[in-house]
Design a protein around this motif. Sequence first.
Motif, mmCIF file in Angstrom:
data_model
loop_
_atom_site.group_PDB
_atom_site.id
_atom_site.type_symbol
_atom_site.label_atom_id
_atom_site.label_comp_id
_atom_site.label_asym_id
_atom_site.label_seq_id
_atom_site.Cartn_x
_atom_site.Cartn_y
_atom_site.Cartn_z
ATOM 1 N N CYS A 105 0.823 -1.207 0.000
ATOM 2 C CA CYS A 105 0.000 0.000 0.000
ATOM 3 C C CYS A 105 0.861 1.263 0.000
ATOM 4 N N CYS A 128 -4.820 0.262 -0.568
ATOM 5 C CA CYS A 128 -5.256 -1.137 -0.514
ATOM 6 C C CYS A 128 -6.648 -1.265 0.096
ATOM 7 N N LYS A 129 -7.073 -0.258 0.840
ATOM 8 C CA LYS A 129 -8.390 -0.230 1.475
ATOM 9 C C LYS A 129 -8.647 -1.409 2.423
ATOM 10 N N CYS A 141 -4.789 -2.363 7.222
ATOM 11 C CA CYS A 141 -3.771 -1.387 6.864
ATOM 12 C C CYS A 141 -3.905 -0.107 7.689
ATOM 13 N N ARG A 181 -2.454 2.641 7.124
ATOM 14 C CA ARG A 181 -2.530 3.790 6.239
ATOM 15 C C ARG A 181 -3.963 4.014 5.759
ATOM 16 N N CYS A 182 -4.704 2.942 5.581
ATOM 17 C CA CYS A 182 -6.058 3.048 5.047
ATOM 18 C C CYS A 182 -7.125 2.995 6.128
HETATM 19 ZN ZN LIG Z 1 -3.637 0.516 2.685
#
Ligand SMILES: [Zn+2]
Length: 409
Positions: free
Chosen positions: A45, A72-73, A77, A79-80
Motif C-alpha cells: 500500500c 489497498c483499502k 492497513c 494507512r487506510c
Molecule cells: Zn492501505
Amino acid sequence: MLAAAPRDWNVFKQIFADHWDGFTQTHPRYQTAYYTDLVAKMLACGNPEKMGYVEYRCQHCGQGKHLVSMSCKSSLCLRCAKVYVDNWVSQVSTMLHEGVIYRHLILTVPAMFRTPFYHNATVLLSGLMRCGTQCLDDFLSTVRGKTLRGGAIVVLHTHGRNGQYHPPLHLLAASGGYESQRQRWEHVEYWPYALLRRKWQWHLLRMVRQTLKTATVNRLVDECFRKYPQGLVTNVQQGTVPSQYQSVARYVAKYVVSPPIAVRRIDHYDGQRVTYHYRSHRTDRVERETVEVSTFIGRMVQHALPKGFQRIRYYGVQATKTFAKVKVLIHEALAKVKGVVQGAIKIIARLTYRQRYEQSTGRDPLSCLHCGEKMEVWRIWHPTYGVVYDEGQKIKRGTYTSSAQQAGP
Ligand SMILES: [Zn+2]
Ligand SMILES: [Zn+2]
C-alpha cells in the motif's frame, strides 16, 4: 484513496514484513490465499509501482505534477484505516432512516466462550448476528405481549481495544416493532433491561449449543447459566441516540473501529517485542502493553473476518424493501406518542480523495504549485491492466475529448 500516513506505519509494516511468514508457520489457520493477499496488499500500500497510481498534470503551465498511489483499502492497513472507518460510517448512515428513533444495544459474549468462538468463527459469527435479532424480536414481543418484528442494523465487533478477541454485537434497533397481523407499528418506550439480559443469554446459549453440539460446549453452556442467573451483560444506550449525537453511525464507529486505529501508536519494536498503547474502553484510560511479536500480529489479524463475511447486516423492518412500507407507519406511531420527532439523522457522504487530502493538509492536492490552476488526470496506471488512461496519447492521436477529468483513485 490516499490517507495521510500516520507516523508509525512503517514500523507496523516492518513487523509484518519480518514475522508474517513465521507467524503463519505456527498459526496454520492463517495459511490461506485470503490472508496472504491481505498482508501483501497492506505491505504494498502506498507504493505506486505495486499498487498503481493516478498521475495529475497541470495543462495550464505544463509544470505541476501530482502522483496519487492507489490504496489497498484493507482493514488491516494502518494507512487506510481512517478511510476504512469513514467508508464504514458512510455505509451505515445511509441505511438509517430519518425521523426514526434508534437505540444502540450492545450484546456481549462472556469470556468463557472466547475459545470456541475463535476456533469456529465462520459458523458461530453468522449465528451470533442472527440470534441478536431473534433476541430483539422475542424481547419486544414479550414486552408488548404480542408478536412484533423489530428492525436492526447489526454490526459485529471482533476485538477489544487492545486487539484481544472479543465479539460483542452492536445493534442499532428501531425503537419498536411491526405487528403484521394488524399492520401497525408499536412504539416501545420502556426497555426493561433485566428481561433483555435473560433473553440474550437464552438466545446466545441456545445458538452455541445447537451449532457446535459437543460435550465441552454443553458443559460451558450449563456453567454459564449457573454462573449468570441474571443473564448476560447488555448495554442499552439511554434515550434516543440521534438527538444526542450528530451521527449515530459515527458514534457506533467509536466502538467498532478497526484495530489499526485502536492501536494507533506503536511505541517500540525491537524485532521480537512490540510496545504499543491504546485507549481502554473499560477504564477509559490510555493503557500500555508490551507483547511478543506473534501475539501482536495475532491481535491484528484475528479481527479480519472470514472471507466474504458481512460485518454489517440489516434485519427485520430495517431490511431495505420492507422498510419503505413500514416507515410511514413508524412515523404515524411516533407522532402519536412523541409529537414531532426530533433529531433527524445526518447522512454522511463519502469524502473524495481531494477532500480528504485537503482536510488533513489544508491544501488542495490538485491545485498546481506553480500557477495555481487545477491539474487534470494525465495517466492512470494499474499493476494488472497497465495504462488504463492516457491523456497524452489522446492528444497525440488527435481524438482529444477529455473524459476523465473527474476520475480519482
Ligand atoms: Zn492501505
Ligand atoms: Zn500550473
